[in-house]
Scaffold this active site. Structure first.
Site, short mmCIF file in Angstrom:
data_model
loop_
_atom_site.label_atom_id
_atom_site.label_comp_id
_atom_site.label_asym_id
_atom_site.label_seq_id
_atom_site.Cartn_x
_atom_site.Cartn_y
_atom_site.Cartn_z
N ASP A 167 0.88 -1.16 0.00
CA ASP A 167 0.00 0.00 0.00
C ASP A 167 0.92 1.22 0.00
O ASP A 167 2.12 1.12 0.29
CB ASP A 167 -0.93 0.00 1.23
CG ASP A 167 -2.09 0.99 1.04
OD1 ASP A 167 -2.06 1.79 0.08
OD2 ASP A 167 -3.02 0.96 1.86
C1 BGC Z 1 -4.93 3.46 0.34
C2 BGC Z 1 -5.11 2.47 -0.79
C3 BGC Z 1 -4.97 3.17 -2.10
C4 BGC Z 1 -3.64 3.89 -2.16
C5 BGC Z 1 -3.40 4.62 -3.46
C6 BGC Z 1 -3.68 4.30 0.19
O1 BGC Z 1 -3.66 5.35 1.09
O2 BGC Z 1 -4.90 2.77 1.57
O3 BGC Z 1 -6.35 1.83 -0.68
O4 BGC Z 1 -5.12 2.27 -3.16
O5 BGC Z 1 -3.56 4.82 -1.11
O6 BGC Z 1 -4.18 5.73 -3.56
#
Ligand code: BGC
Length: 780
Positions: free
Chosen positions: A290
């Protein structure tokens, strides 16, 4: 290993012709390199490609290309915002080898990119589909596949290669701020819904990233929270949905989560990312972190150091969104030997397989013109099917009188909420509000209230936007307070209109959890509004409908007796008001069912005692004391009354169940469902199992299969067959390190909710059945 035959792509214009066969000369050297030879296996080609990469290129390829505004690396494919403005990230391009940048973007309710770009009048809006919770409430995997197909078309036509979705974490607690993105408190629902979305999206030849693997169940301190969870709970509850999704849809990628499990970041756990995900489940794709997940900068907050090498070695192939310090750590690891060549090559192979199968690699000529009109129709249908009729006294709904005025109360009636905030938000062109939806359907919306509410809502929205600017990136949604409508005006409207609607709204988003006061529970202004409107309208013999435009569970027990009908619309995407009107008018017969429990009180939630962890003021550790007893598994087993049970939902018709047959050898369950009412409708058939508990305790019922009937006309029947697997009989017994079906009596219960079983049948298993032996995992 990924077989070459499994990869489909559209070749770009041929460059070299050999023996009548044409190839793309990716590096433009006029020769056919092995990696360009599409007749060879993907593994051969990728090995050749890796052999041509420098160490610096390898290190760059193992991380993403950065994120604007986060001291990232410069996106390769052009301006500061990269190829698709608003996308979340991309992979490194190596033009000399013909390797393009591959772009990934959020999210679970549809593609999230910037709708407006510099230097063009063209717009790039995407469809805001219903939030995950709403989609799951359809219990209709065919429909979700169609939704996925539509989402995937937008992904492909806007030049994106993979969607960072679906999100299928378990709703451990109703206060999790991201529950709206997720599907259920039950892993079977979560897994089946995710598989359907993945299959739909990927049918376009673009990828998905199922997330957040695993146990990303709270937003508070999500980057550093250390969760203590036992192996059985992990396998039966928090992993099971991912297992189903991987086995039934083979997503191109998996996104590891932020949190730690038993002391180690999920992105650095080999048992999670390699032993279980790849060896046990057969996952063939790539794992990415993530955004900034497990990165040294965050670990350092807790006094930790860089764990880049540990992540890449554990099977987390790609570090997103990519930071210069990570590249440095990779190069050092390669130099000092802590990051082995084998590990680097294995991770690169998976990343390059992802790249080689992408539309970017095939130079797909995307149109920037997805079929937004067709997708608006799909989201309207999906949202209506996800709505749950919680109450309908004296069959108030469907309400068909279009001659008399309807009084709409509640700020949310005029400011409908399409979806939650954060990366799960979508930049849609419009949202149809409740009153617009009703007007579109030909209902007469009372104008005096509208004239008061519209400017009130406008001003409150403006004030809220100032707050958000002030709070910046970390701003979370806040509830809009109710406008004060005095009793005299309510009484006047009770006299002049035929019906009242009150909409109660809630929003939440990534980065924060919900609170009990004024969020799970109704606020005093909302309590007063319901009380005053129902009293005044009932005094005049008029009825009241409450619409719940919410993303997560709220308290309903204390006020649900007051209105005549309650429709849970969830956050239904951009066509929301039209979808509500479809249910309201009876154009669509409600067939949504709850995928989570609505408890009597928040405090009765099984995880309420340890929610968020300790120390309370700034939690570092949380222990999942409730174990496998999440949601209905707890309420049913402990006989705790609930406000609305898991699986519950009303209809404008009624159904009878008969002829339950369970074939013990084939493990098939057959039941006949008949529409015994006066209008056509769909029914959700739910199969629960009660298993013998000899050596371990078990929930009294667990959902093992479900199906949705076709639209049954009045009097029409459907014979529904549901297939169980041996694994469905088994629980995870840690002492045996295996999934085991214990000997004894099994009861199959078929019903229309977890507390409304209509037919049941028993069978016995004579000897213990070890269904699957697995690795030891999640040790501290
Ligand atoms: C989130 C993810 C997301 C990623 C990209 C993160 O903060 O937890 O779900 O896909 O950002 O935007």
């Amino acid at each position: 290993m990924v077989a070459f035959a499994a990869i489909s792509w559209k070749p770009a214009p041929p460059i070299i012709t050999i023996d009548g066969y044409t190839f793309r000369d990716l590096n433009g050297n006029g020769k056919l390199d092995r990696y360009e030879d599409e007749r060879l296996s993907m593994d051969d080609r990728i090995d050749d490609l890796i052999s041509k990469m420098t160490d610096d290129e390898k290190a760059s390829m193992l991380i993403g290309t950065g994120m604007p505004g986060f001291n990232g690396l410069t996106p390769v494919a052009g301006a500061i915002e990269g190829k698709v403005p608003g996308a979340a990230g991309g992979t490194y391009a190596i033009p000399r080898l013909g390797i393009p940048e591959v772009v990934v973007a959020d999210g679970p309710a549809g593609l999230r990119i910037k709708p407006i770009r510099k230097d063009t009048k063209e717009t790039f809006y995407c469809t805001a589909f219903p939030v995950g919770t709403s989609l799951a409430s359809t219990w209709n995997t065919h429909l979700l596949q169609e939704v996925g197909k539509a989402m995937g078309q937008e992904v492909k036509e806007y030049g994106v290669d993979a969607l960072l979705a679906p999100a299928l974490n378990i709703m451990r607690n109703p206060l999790c701020g991201r529950n709206f993105e997720y599907y259920s408190e039950d892993p079977l629902i979560a897994g089946k819904m995710a598989a359907a979305i993945v299959n739909g999206v990927q049918s376009n030849g673009v990828g998905t990233s199922i997330k957040h693997y695993a146990a990303n169940n709270q937003e508070t301190n999500r980057l550093s929270i250390n969760e203590h969870i036992d192996e059985r709970t992990m396998r039966e509850i928090y992993l099971r949905g991912f297992e189903i999704a991987v086995k039934e849809s083979q997503p191109w990628t998996v996104m590891s989560s932020y949190n730690l499990i038993n002391g180690t970041y999920t992105s650095a756990r080999k048992d999670l990312l390699t032993d279980i995900l790849r060896d046990e489940w057969g996952f063939k794709g790539m794992v990415m972190t993530d955004w900034f997940g497990g990165y040294a900068g965050f670990a350092a907050i807790k006094g930790g150091t860089s764990n880049v090498v540990q992540q890449l070695t554990a099977g987390n192939d790609l570090l997103m969104p990519g930071l210069p310090a990570q590249k440095q750590a990779i190069l050092e690891g390669m130099k000092n030997g802590s990051l082995t060549k084998d590990v680097v090559n294995t991770d690169l192979r998976r990343i390059l397989t992802f790249v080689l199968r992408s539309p970017a690699m095939a130079k797909y000529a995307y149109s920037n013109k997805p079929d937004l009109k067709a997708h608006a129709a799909i989201t309207r249908q999906a949202a209506a099917e996800g709505m749950v009729l919680l109450k309908n006294d004296q069959q108030l709904l469907p309400y068909t009188d279009k001659t008399k005025e309807i009084a709409a109360f509640g700020v949310t009636s005029y400011n409908f909420i399409a979806g939650g905030t954060g990366s799960g938000d979508v930049n849609e062109a419009y949202t149809v509000s409740l009153i617009e939806g009703l007007s579109n359907a030909g209902y007469k919306v009372e104008q005096e209230l509208k004239k008061l509410y519209v400017p009130f809502v406008k001003n409150a929205t403006y004030q809220d936007s100032l707050r958000k600017v002030k709070e910046g990136l970390l701003a979370l949604p806040e509830r809009m307070k109710e406008m004060n409508v005095d009793k005299a005006l309510i009484e006047k409207k009770a006299g002049s209109t035929a019906l009242a609607i009150i909409t109660i709204g809630r929003n939440s988003g990534e980065g924060g959890d919900r609170k009990v006061a004024e969020d799970f529970n109704l606020a005093a202004d909302e309590v007063a509004l319901i009380e005053n409107v129902t009293t005044a309208f009932h005094a005049k013999g008029k009825k009241v409908v409450v619409i719940l435009n919410i993303g997560g569970v709220i308290e309903t027990a204390s006020w649900k007796d007051q209105p005549d009908a309650i429709l849970l619309s969830w956050q239904p995407g951009q066509e929301g008001g039209n979808s509500v009107a479809d249910i309201f008018s009876g154009k669509v017969n409600p067939s949504g069912r709850l995928t989570m429990t609505f408890p009597m009180k928040y405090e009765e939630t099984p995880s309420a005692k340890n929610w968020l962890g300790t120390p309370a003021e700034n939690p570092t550790d949380v222990t999942y004391e409730e174990g496998i007893y999440v949601g209905y598994r707890y309420f049913n087993t402990k006989h705790i009354p609930v406000s609305y049970p898991f699986g519950f939902g009303g209809s404008y018709t009624s159904f009878a169940y008969s002829d339950l047959k369970v074939d013990k050898n084939k493990l098939s369950v057959t039941v006949t469902v008949k529409n015994t009412g006066k209008v056509a409708g769909k029914e959700v058939v739910q199969v629960y199992l009660s298993a013998p508990h000899n050596s371990i305790d078990k929930p009294s019922e667990e959902l093992k299969a479900f199906a949705k009937t076709k639209i049954l006309k009045p009097g029409e029947s459907e014979v529904v067959t549901l297939q169980l697997q041996k694994r469905d009989l088994a629980s995870f017994i840690e002492a045996q390190q295996a999934w085991v079906a214990e000997p004894g009596k099994y009861t199959v219960k078929v019903g229309r909710s977890s507390q409304d079983m209509l037919q049941q049948a028993d069978f016995t298993v004579d000897d213990a059945l070890i269904v699957e032996k697995v690795h030891k995992a999640f040790e501290k």
